[in-house]
Motif scaffolding. Structure first.
Motif, PDB file in Angstrom:
ATOM      1  N   SER B 155       0.858  -1.182   0.000  1.00  0.00           N
ATOM      2  CA  SER B 155       0.000   0.000   0.000  1.00  0.00           C
ATOM      3  C   SER B 155       0.893   1.231   0.000  1.00  0.00           C
ATOM      4  O   SER B 155       2.098   1.121   0.183  1.00  0.00           O
ATOM      5  N   TYR B 350      -5.346  -1.925  11.429  1.00  0.00           N
ATOM      6  CA  TYR B 350      -5.555  -1.207  10.170  1.00  0.00           C
ATOM      7  C   TYR B 350      -6.716  -1.807   9.399  1.00  0.00           C
ATOM      8  O   TYR B 350      -7.532  -1.086   8.809  1.00  0.00           O
ATOM      9  N   GLU B 351      -6.823  -3.113   9.454  1.00  0.00           N
ATOM     10  CA  GLU B 351      -7.890  -3.774   8.716  1.00  0.00           C
ATOM     11  C   GLU B 351      -9.261  -3.339   9.224  1.00  0.00           C
ATOM     12  O   GLU B 351     -10.222  -3.263   8.474  1.00  0.00           O
ATOM     13  N   ARG B 352      -9.306  -2.998  10.507  1.00  0.00           N
ATOM     14  CA  ARG B 352     -10.605  -2.627  11.087  1.00  0.00           C
ATOM     15  C   ARG B 352     -10.855  -1.118  10.990  1.00  0.00           C
ATOM     16  O   ARG B 352     -11.938  -0.690  10.633  1.00  0.00           O
ATOM     17  N   THR B 353      -9.826  -0.333  11.333  1.00  0.00           N
ATOM     18  CA  THR B 353     -10.068   1.105  11.371  1.00  0.00           C
ATOM     19  C   THR B 353      -9.752   1.790  10.039  1.00  0.00           C
ATOM     20  O   THR B 353     -10.120   2.939   9.843  1.00  0.00           O
ATOM     21  N   HIS B 354      -9.046   1.103   9.149  1.00  0.00           N
ATOM     22  CA  HIS B 354      -8.620   1.652   7.857  1.00  0.00           C
ATOM     23  C   HIS B 354      -7.751   2.887   8.009  1.00  0.00           C
ATOM     24  O   HIS B 354      -7.724   3.741   7.143  1.00  0.00           O
ATOM     25  N   THR B 355      -7.091   2.996   9.141  1.00  0.00           N
ATOM     26  CA  THR B 355      -6.098   4.066   9.272  1.00  0.00           C
ATOM     27  C   THR B 355      -4.971   3.546  10.134  1.00  0.00           C
ATOM     28  O   THR B 355      -5.158   2.632  10.934  1.00  0.00           O
ATOM     29  N   ARG B 356      -3.778   4.100   9.886  1.00  0.00           N
ATOM     30  CA  ARG B 356      -2.665   3.745  10.753  1.00  0.00           C
ATOM     31  C   ARG B 356      -2.190   4.963  11.521  1.00  0.00           C
ATOM     32  O   ARG B 356      -1.209   4.914  12.239  1.00  0.00           O
ATOM     33  N   TYR B 443     -15.831   3.863  15.380  1.00  0.00           N
ATOM     34  CA  TYR B 443     -15.131   2.632  15.717  1.00  0.00           C
ATOM     35  C   TYR B 443     -15.953   1.728  16.615  1.00  0.00           C
ATOM     36  O   TYR B 443     -15.519   0.637  16.954  1.00  0.00           O
TER      37      TYR B 443
END
Lengths: 467, 492
Positions: B155, B350-356, B443
């Motif tokens: 990514s 990341y897979e859950r929140t789509h942010t790092r 979330y």
């Protein structure tokens, strides 16, 4: 005498037989291209297999023609190469209006190469070199309706005429300096005086033209781009292989006494060739030009191995050429299949190829990794042995430059890998239905790329031959 | 125990994966293959301990030698000592966890698992080879799978990162190649065999030329300052399992090479350049730690902290004492497990929140207690909490480093020690912002870890705690091998 003649020249005789058979077929009754091509493929396979039988050492015609196990093996490599070419480009060949002529020209050139590898005399060497060159120039013109193809042919004729002139001059100087043109007698008469060095330089220049060693490489890219892909692959793999073999004989046998004089020259040319070939390859957009420049860089590596002047040098160069036949022909085969069906030759057209054509993509990737020298492909072993052979004289500066060149070359090989596997394309190349013969050719190449390296007896066999 | 199994098993797994048709079949065959590797590594570990307990004092155990390119004096020579066994265990742990966390890779599943397994093949082969040629062969095998893993499944600026990684690692291997050729031609006899070379007197000049080539070449793999720049880009662009393999296994190839090839075979060179190594690794430790303070992206945080932690490996090698070298190996194992777990957790979040981005998270402990607990454990391990593996390894390095009485070594050690404070700052801040505080509305509906993620995390945590609470087994495994290296360096 007749027995000797039949046995020692059997490779040439078989080739001549196939040539005449084709001529007869050409004037005889009509035969479809498919059947003719199948017949030719069968004959070439037979020719390749026959190359491993009745191997004898000896010479004919007062030393003009010599042969031994290593030379027979070198001829087998060439036979294998033309067999693979007949398989890989069968789509293009079937559609050609002049199929018999194509193979007549090709086999004449190969006959010339066989005599070239076997030559034991500068006269024989010159004659066979011409026989190996002129038919190829005619082949370069085989896309009869394309202007660029005629241009390629013209450029090739002119540059080979120039190199022939230089070569003849060199030969006459050698005759003047030593009083002989026999490979057996020259070494004893060499003492490294100015005239001999001049003669050597002219002779080597002719080789440099044929092998497209920098700075004599300028004809390469245009000729490669203009010729039909089958001819380009022949030029860059088979021709270069044959010339490499005779260069090996000339340097190691004939000019062995002045090894100290040519060592630095060959080493320097090797590094320059690598660097220039690599730097030019970086910016190419056309796949044929790209492969042309990358093949220049590969020649640089071959020279590195040659410079070592040792038994390891011989075996690693022959081994590398064998690997190079598989890897480069695979790459050309893929480029040919794509250009034949989709008419595309630009690297950016290859974007997203993996989505539509996984098999071709893997073959292409394997061949590129092998050219770049990435394990476990055979190219890794080939390149490593060349570098090791070159390092035996301890010239670590040049060896480091050569090793760093592998990084540059990796960069541009990865460019294609990236286009094929990672990039997306709104209009990818459609699914290509490969001819069964082409598929067979690709599978042979892929298997060769994987197994020639891992199976160490192939290399051991070459080593025993070069003792 | 036949060591070729460690190569054949991944190869077999790769072939099976190639033959599978659906994604589910691919996943399960990869999982079964990875589990078999795991079991094999454990068998190797216990077999090794048993041999040692029976009094087998040979330097390398389970040696095997097959003919391979005899004309170049190459042979397929395999064997393990304590250090190799520790690295193989680490590889097996990371591989099985990596396979588990990538369970929901949907894009080109077959190719993804194939590349993961090929990477593990390269690592196992590297750790068991006793011939420098095959060692180099396996080192390079692993480069292209990494490139493709980042380039296809990555990514962010993945093209740039993949290219940078492949070219820098290739540059490292080019230097290694020249160094190896120097060894091949430099000794009294042309050979690539590690044990033969170790018994040979290699001329001092050759050592002084080859050591920097080999050390820097391998050092590129393990983020030697200033050749660490591929680490942050590569790690943060790679897919989760890719980052785990990169940081957990691939960076350890370099450390192992620095130790086994450069330091062990070229002791004079090692003594000559030890101070430079110490300076560079101290810079890497401090620079990595301070650079991490500025990061907002969880993956970048772990990537820069990897630079810092891998600095301890090189610092331990540069200190040239038995304890410090053992500590370096323990740090490799510890950091491999820890960083793999860290990347796994980041992937899960990341897979859950789509942010790092750390700033955009908060209060995640309320919705995903399991994942945040793992995050706490791994964070505490990273900052060196006693009872977890990080403390044991770093402590051993410091103890070993302190054995050098002169001011230069003392200053370097103290400087490296100070990084722990910085580590505590950035780790606690990152974890606090992620897990604590008020939770954002979007979330609230997030799910906690699935079975595969839990299993992966538990396997890695088990490794971390096993080292943290009972460090003796790892120490006993590694120290005799470190002692052999040290004796050679000390010139005994």
């Amino acid at each position: 005498m007749l027995n000797d003649f039949l046995l020692l020249m059997k490779a040439e005789l078989v080739l001549a037989f196939i040539l005449f058979l084709l001529l007869i077929l050409k004037v005889g009754k009509e035969i479809t291209n498919e059947r003719l091509l199948a017949l030719i493929q069968l004959l070439l396979l037979g020719n390749f297999i026959f190359g491993f039988f009745f191997i004898e050492n000896g010479s004919l015609f007062g030393g003009m023609f010599t042969t031994n196990g290593l030379i027979a093996f070198q001829k087998s490599i060439i036979s294998l190469g033309i067999y693979l070419i007949s398989l890989l480009f069968s789509d293009w060949l079937k559609k050609s209006e002049h199929l018999p002529e194509f193979f007549i020209l090709l086999l004449s050139a190969v006959l010339g190469m066989f005599f070239l590898i076997s030559s034991g005399n500068l006269l024989m060497f010159y004659l066979s070199l011409e026989l190996a060159t002129i038919p190829v120039a005619a082949m370069a013109n085989f896309d009869l309706d394309k202007k660029i193809s005629s241009e390629a042919s013209m450029k090739m004729i002119l540059s080979s005429a120039l190199s022939s002139g230089v070569l003849l001059f060199g030969i006459s100087l050698i005759y003047g300096a030593t009083g002989t043109i026999s490979f057996d007698q020259i070494p004893a008469l060499l003492d490294g005086n100015g005239l001999q060095i001049l003669a050597f330089v002219f002779l080597f220049t002719a080789f440099a033209f044929k092998l497209s060693i920098v700075p004599f490489h300028l004809w390469t890219a245009d000729v490669y781009e203009g010729s039909p892909i089958a001819v380009t692959s022949f030029l860059s793999v088979i021709s270069k292989g044959a010339i490499t073999f005779i260069l090996l004989t000339t340097l190691y046998k004939v000019f062995a006494p002045i090894h100290d004089l040519w060592y630095n020259m060959v080493m320097l040319l090797s590094v320059i060739t690598m660097v220039v070939g690599n730097l030019f390859a970086l910016r190419q957009q056309n796949i044929k030009r790209f492969l042309a420049f990358s093949s220049i860089a590969q020649v640089g590596f071959i020279l590195l191995g040659i410079s070592s002047h040792s038994m390891e040098g011989t075996s690693s160069v022959v081994y590398f050429v064998l690997i190079y036949v598989f890897s480069n022909l695979a790459a050309f085969g893929v480029a040919g299949a794509i250009s034949q069906t989709a008419g595309k030759e630009r690297i950016e057209d290859y974007k997203g190829l993996y989505q539509t054509n996984p098999l071709i993509s893997w073959v292409l990737a394997l061949s590129l990794f092998s050219l770049a020298g990435i394990p476990p492909t055979a190219g890794f072993f080939g390149k490593l042995f060349l570098i090791t052979a070159g390092a035996s004289k301890g010239n670590y500066f040049f060896i480091t430059v050569a090793a760093l060149n592998m990084i540059i070359s990796l960069y541009y090989y990865l460019r294609i890998v990236r286009a094929v596997f990672m990039d997306t394309n709104p209009q990818p190349i459609p699914k290509i239905n490969l001819d069964p013969a082409t598929k067979l050719g690709m599978i042979i190449c892929g298997a060769g790329i994987i197994f020639i390296g891992l199976l160490s007896w192939v290399y051991d066999y070459i080593t025993t031959l070069s003792l | 125990m036949n060591l070729t199994l460690l190569i054949l098993l991944p190869l077999l797994t790769a072939v099976v994966i190639l033959l599978m048709r659906s994604g589910v079949q691919v996943k399960w065959s990869a999982f079964i293959g990875a589990s078999a590797q795991f079991i094999l590594a454990l068998i190797l570990f216990f077999a090794f301990r048993k041999e040692r307990a029976l009094g087998n004092e040979a330097q390398m155990l389970f040696e095997l030698q097959y003919k391979w390119f005899p004309s170049w004096h190459i042979s397929f020579h395999l064997g393990v000592d304590g250090i190799s066994v520790a690295m193989i265990l680490l590889t097996a742990f990371v591989v099985i966890a990596g396979v588990l966390v990538s369970w929901n890779v949907e894009k080109m599943t077959k190719e993804f698992y194939l590349l993961l397994i090929l990477l593990s093949l390269g690592a196992y082969g590297f750790f068991i080879s006793l011939d420098l040629f095959i060692l180099f062969f396996f080192l390079e095998i692993a480069v292209i799978p990494k490139y493709l893993l980042i380039g296809i499944w990555g990514s962010g600026k993945k093209d740039y990162a993949a290219n940078k990684l492949a070219l820098m690692l290739m540059g490292g291997s080019a230097l290694v190649l020249v160094g190896l050729l120097g060894l091949y031609f430099g000794g009294t006899e042309n050979t690539f065999d590690l044990l033969l070379l170790s018994k040979m007197q290699i001329p001092v000049l050759v050592q002084k030329i080859c050591f920097p080539l080999l050390f820097v070449g391998f050092g590129v793999f393990t983020a030697l300052f200033p050749f660490h720049t591929w680490v942050p880009d590569g790690h943060s662009s790679a897919p989760t399992a890719g980052s785990m393999f990169l940081a957990g296994i691939s960076m350890k190839l370099g450390g192992y090479g620095c130790l086994r090839v450069a330091t062990y075979l070229l002791p004079e060179g090692a003594r000559e350049y030890a101070n430079i190594i110490i300076v560079l690794s101290a810079i890497a430790i401090l620079y990595g730690a301070f650079a991490t303070m500025m990061q907002k992206d969880l993956k970048y945080i772990n990537a820069y902290s990897s630079v810092s932690h891998c600095g301890f490996v090189l610092l331990g090698i540069g200190m040239l004492t038995k304890t410090a070298i053992a500590g370096a190996v323990m740090q490799m194992v510890s950091h491999g497990l820890m960083t793999a777990l860290f990347f796994a957790v980041i992937g899960m979040i990341y897979e859950r929140t789509h942010t790092r981005e750390v700033n955009e998270m908060g209060g995640l402990i309320k919705v995903m207690p399991f994942i945040t607990t793992v995050l706490f454990i791994v964070g505490l391990c990273s900052l060196g909490l006693p009872g977890l593996s990080g403390f044991v390894a770093e402590m051993t390095v410091f103890m070993g480093a302190w054995q050098n009485p002169d001011p230069f070594h003392r200053v370097a050690t103290i400087a490296a020690c100070m990084s722990i404070v910085v580590t505590a700052v950035y780790i606690l801040r990152a974890i606090g912002q992620t897990a604590m505080g008020p939770i954002s509305e979007r979330y609230l509906s997030l799910q906690d870890a699935r079975w595969n993620e839990k299993l992966a995390a538990i396997i890695l945590i088990a490794g971390i705690i096993a080292i943290g609470i009972t460090p003796f087994w790892l120490n006993d495994l590694v120290t005799p091998a470190a002692d052999i290296i040290m004796q050679k360096v000390a010139g005994k």
